[in-house]
Design an enzyme around this catalytic site. Structure first.
Site, PDB file in Angstrom:
ATOM      1  N   CYS A 146       0.769  -1.270  -0.068  1.00 46.75           N
ATOM      2  CA  CYS A 146       0.014  -0.066  -0.078  1.00 46.75           C
ATOM      3  C   CYS A 146       0.906   1.389  -0.122  1.00 46.75           C
ATOM      4  CB  CYS A 146      -0.889  -0.023   1.093  1.00 46.75           C
ATOM      5  SG  CYS A 146      -1.922   1.497   1.592  1.00 46.75           S
ATOM      6  N   CYS A 185      -0.243   4.294   2.215  1.00 43.59           N
ATOM      7  CA  CYS A 185      -0.032   4.018   3.788  1.00 43.59           C
ATOM      8  C   CYS A 185       1.613   4.087   3.975  1.00 43.59           C
ATOM      9  CB  CYS A 185      -0.266   2.509   4.210  1.00 43.59           C
ATOM     10  SG  CYS A 185      -2.158   1.906   3.421  1.00 43.59           S
ATOM     11  N   ASP A 186       2.475   3.665   3.094  1.00 43.02           N
ATOM     12  CA  ASP A 186       3.935   3.504   3.206  1.00 43.02           C
ATOM     13  C   ASP A 186       4.860   4.256   2.331  1.00 43.02           C
ATOM     14  OD1 ASP A 186       2.974   1.750   5.331  1.00 43.02           O
ATOM     15  OD2 ASP A 186       3.291  -0.116   4.106  1.00 43.02           O
TER      16      ASP A 186
END
Ligand code: NAP
Length: 322
Positions: free
Chosen positions: A136, A139-140
């Site tokens: 993701c 997200c990261d």
């Protein structure tokens, strides 16, 4: 074991959507039962830091956040079964939910089984999940400032993730197993126009390299079998997601990819009293916060459904008999 007790609501799935549905249902005194799965917690269990969930201003580890979600639902009287549902029967009410030889009955069911990011299927990938291997970019990506990352895949997700990653990373290499792309032309063109993106086609990741953290990948040319190493700080597998809907496909409406279909602006499925929340019905946003919001909607929808049923029953009882 079979029980004649009929619960107000059974929630199937223990991720952000399921636990939020449980929290709201429990606080509405519905005494929900969450059948959370043997591997409860969902996709956040293979994430390390979560920095985009509102309220955790210093960030939080994915598994820790899921513990918090679960604990909060438990505090208001949610019951849990840490096992996988093996069968459901939504053909009549009360609905039947089976876990091996145990059967549970419920007036409403909230399906929150989520989706699973497809994995490359490598031991080294498993070992380095949350240590440079991610599924993701939203997200990261911020954990890779000025780094080199590899994105695997040739679809819209891969193009989108690679393009997003260039906001942080110094260089992004897209590795795709063919030289034709499944991605839409516009997404492909956007990625091609980005000079931070490099391309390796007709290649597969054979191994993720690193001891404790990702240091690179070993690639294999699918035509010649030639292998070579590429240094990298992160690997984003963007090869699609699969909704966890096998149990429901013959009973609930779903799209071609297997995502459950809900009514616009609600969590209602085609079966009255069965609701679907979170990634199991959302292939667009796929965030913990949107899943949690959807879980809240599911609990409110279930509560209203139960109240309406009760109203019908009371009206029927009060009606003059002829
Ligand atoms: P996808 O379209 O199924 O693409 C998956 C990609 O991963 C394909 O290129 C596939 O290669 C490759 N792949 C699959 N398994 C692999 C493996 N084991 N090793 C290496 N490569 C592998 O999935 P997606 O990109 O996640 O898109 C899913 C849906 O969401 C699509 O309908 C897409 O249009 C949509 N989507 C839209 C947007 C947007 O519009 N903003 C963004 C993301 C996704 P092959 O091509 O060789 O099969």
């Amino acid at each position: 074991m079979s029980t004649t007790d009929v619960r107000n609501v059974i929630i199937i799935g223990g991720g952000p959507a399921g636990y939020t549905a449980a929290l709201y249902a429990a606080r509405a005194n519905l005494e929900p039962l969450v059948i959370e799965g043997f591997n409860w917690g969902g996709q956040l269990m293979i994430t390390s830091d979560v920095e985009n969930y509102p309220g955790y201003s210093d960030g939080v580890m994915g598994p820790e956040m899921m513990q918090d979600f679960r604990r909060q639902a438990e505090r208001f009287g949610t019951g849990f079964i840490t096992d996988d549902v093996t069968k459901v029967d939504f053909s009549e009410r009360p609905f039947r939910v089976t876990v091996d030889s145990d059967e549970y009955l419920a007036h409403t069911v909230i399906v929150a089984t989520g989706a699973t990011a497809r994995q490359l299927g490598l031991d080294s990938e498993q070992r380095l999940q949350g240590r440079g291997v991610s599924y993701c970019a939203t997200c990261d990506a911020a954990f890779f400032p000025d780094k080199h990352v590899v994105v695997v895949g040739g679809g819209d997700s891969a193009m989108e993730e690679a393009t997003f990653l260039t906001r942080f990373a110094a260089k992004v290499t897209i590795v795709h197993r063919r030289d034709e792309f499944r991605a839409s032309q516009i997404m492909l063109d956007r990625a091609r126009a980005n000079d931070k993106i490099d391309w390796v086609t007709n290649a597969l990741v054979d191994e993720v390299l690193g001891d404790g953290r990702v240091t690179g990948v070993r690639l294999r040319d699918v035509n010649t079998n030639e292998r070579w190493e590429l240094a990298a700080d992160g690997v984003f597998a963007a090869i699609g997601h699969d909704p966890n809907t096998k149990l429901f496909l013959d009973q609930l409406d779903h799209d071609e990819a297997g995502y459950l279909v809900t009514q616009p602006g609600s969590t209602e499925t085609n079966v009255a009293g069965v609701f679907a929340v979170g990634d199991v019905q959302d292939h667009v946003y796929r965030q913990a916060v949107t899943a949690a919001g959807s879980g809240c909607m599911g609990a409110l929808d279930a509560e209203r459904f139960l109240a309406a049923q009760e109203g019908h029953l009371m009206a029927a009882e009060a009606a003059p008999r002829v």
